[in-house]
Design an enzyme around this catalytic site. Structure first.
Site, PDB file in Angstrom:
ATOM      1  N   HIS A  93       0.817  -1.228   0.000  1.00  0.00           N
ATOM      2  CA  HIS A  93       0.000   0.000   0.000  1.00  0.00           C
ATOM      3  C   HIS A  93       0.846   1.273   0.000  1.00  0.00           C
ATOM      4  CE1 HIS A  93       0.358   0.322   4.502  1.00  0.00           C
ATOM      5  NE2 HIS A  93       0.235   1.588   4.212  1.00  0.00           N
ATOM      6  N   ASP A 143      -0.790  -7.434   1.826  1.00  0.00           N
ATOM      7  CA  ASP A 143      -0.122  -6.120   1.751  1.00  0.00           C
ATOM      8  C   ASP A 143       1.388  -6.308   1.890  1.00  0.00           C
ATOM      9  OD1 ASP A 143       0.374  -3.429   1.706  1.00  0.00           O
ATOM     10  OD2 ASP A 143      -0.363  -3.034   3.740  1.00  0.00           O
ATOM     11  N   SER A 240       4.404   2.280   8.161  1.00  0.00           N
ATOM     12  CA  SER A 240       4.011   1.232   7.217  1.00  0.00           C
ATOM     13  C   SER A 240       5.194   0.707   6.436  1.00  0.00           C
ATOM     14  CB  SER A 240       3.008   1.793   6.221  1.00  0.00           C
ATOM     15  OG  SER A 240       1.759   1.861   6.808  1.00  0.00           O
ATOM     16  N   GLY A 241       5.167  -0.580   6.161  1.00  0.00           N
ATOM     17  CA  GLY A 241       6.235  -1.217   5.387  1.00  0.00           C
ATOM     18  C   GLY A 241       7.395  -1.656   6.247  1.00  0.00           C
TER      19      GLY A 241
HETATM   20  C1  4AZ Z   1      -0.486   4.038   8.382  1.00  0.00           C
HETATM   21  O1  4AZ Z   1      -1.362   4.805   8.010  1.00  0.00           O
HETATM   22  C2  4AZ Z   1      -0.692   3.244   9.617  1.00  0.00           C
HETATM   23  N1  4AZ Z   1      -1.678   1.759  14.243  1.00  0.00           N
HETATM   24  C3  4AZ Z   1       0.268   2.349  10.040  1.00  0.00           C
HETATM   25  C4  4AZ Z   1       0.072   1.615  11.191  1.00  0.00           C
HETATM   26  C5  4AZ Z   1      -1.066   1.771  11.912  1.00  0.00           C
HETATM   27  C6  4AZ Z   1      -2.038   2.678  11.515  1.00  0.00           C
HETATM   28  C7  4AZ Z   1      -1.845   3.408  10.354  1.00  0.00           C
HETATM   29  C8  4AZ Z   1      -1.262   0.975  13.154  1.00  0.00           C
HETATM   30  O2  4AZ Z   1       0.554   3.926   7.747  1.00  0.00           O
END
Ligand code: 4AZ
Length: 298
Positions: A93, A143, A240-241
């Site tokens: 993502h 993902d 993320s990632g």
């Molecule tokens: C994000 O938007 C995201 N609390 C990553 C992790 C979490 C929430 C959002 C987990 O990249």
């Protein structure tokens, strides 16, 4: 003792292992081993990504910052894990809004993004491989993505490979688990953190995580949940990632058991971080890397 000496000593003792790398044949080694004795971490974890505190240099030497030339300030887009000198494991993502992959690059071996230091290396992307069954419309199912770098990186005390588990690793038995990244340090912040943050987290039973008061059926079997029932400490936007990492039960090295994927907000009670379970994608990873496995990191 210098970091380099420590690494050489650990290598000589055979404390960790891997198969796909030319970084000395090792993975999951942190340059500076930590003391996990009583009191080293309190129940809530000593640090956190949301609201957190800084890591030491080279604490998580496989954690990379994936950056985009058009993102203001640090350029940070997502985290990732170096699993081979030329491959980074990350989340699919992260690339939803990226139309030109040649604007993306990876910073490896940095702790502070505005001052990456002499240990950092930068690489561009030769190819992006997104999982063929990644489904943004189904709670980000599958993902996971891989980036092939234009040139291999050189391992050093600042740059090491992560260990990728196969299906034989009993992930739910792992106790010392951590998340790290340059994501937002408060649930409301929109910007990423300059200095890498880390937090100790607990793996949360999938049945509990999927129960009606929690994620109510949105969690797939290829996910992991990690955090705390009461919230407070969690990954957030920009993490993320990046990796969910757990120490092996026996030896002093870390497995990348998860890729940070999503969550409802950040650090909310009964809404922990949701991770893609890496062991379920072990064979997919090998196929993408075109590896004839020299063995498996088991
Ligand atoms: C994000 O938007 C995201 N609390 C990553 C992790 C979490 C929430 C959002 C987990 O990249």
């Amino acid at each position: 003792m210098s970091l380099l000496c420590l690494l050489i000593l650990q290598a000589a003792c055979g404390l960790a292992h891997s198969t796909w790398d030319n970084c000395g044949g090792y993975c999951g080694l942190r340059a500076m081993p930590y003391d996990y004795g009583a009191g080293a971490y309190n129940y809530y974890g000593m640090t956190r990504v949301v609201g957190g505190s800084n890591v030491q240099t080279a604490d998580w030497p496989w954690l990379v910052s994936i950056q985009h030339m058009w993102i203001p300030d640090t350029g940070h887009l997502c985290g990732g894990s170096l699993i081979h000198p030329q491959w980074v494991l990350t989340a699919a993502h992260c690339f939803t809004d990226v139309s030109n992959i040649s604007l993306v690059y990876v910073v490896i071996g940095a702790t502070q993004l505005t001052q990456p230091g002499p240990g950092a290396q930068v690489r561009y992307i030769r190819q992006l491989r997104i999982h063929q069954y990644y489904d943004p419309g189904n709670n980000l199912k599958n993902d996971i993505a891989l980036l092939e770098l234009d040139e291999p990186v050189l391992c050093s005390p600042y740059i090491q490979l992560a260990c990728v588990p196969d299906v034989n690793l009993r992930v739910s038995e792992l106790i010392y688990c951590f998340v790290a990244g340059w994501g937002a340090t408060t649930a409301r912040a929109s910007s990423s953190s300059d200095v890498m943050q880390e937090a100790m987290v607990h793996l949360i039973d999938l049945k509990l995580c999927n129960s009606s008061q929690w994620y109510a059926g949105k969690i797939h079997t290829n996910n992991l949940c990690a955090g705390y029932p009461q919230g407070t400490i969690d990954t957030c936007q920009g993490d993320s990632g990046g990796p969910l990492m757990c120490k092996d039960t026996v030896a002093d090295y870390y497995w990348v058991v998860g890729v940070t994927s999503w969550g409802k907000g950040c650090a909310r009670a009964k809404q922990p971080g949701v991770y893609t379970s890496v062991q379920h994608f072990h064979d997919w990873i090998l196929v993408q890397m075109g590896a004839s496995p020299y063995g498996s990191a088991s």
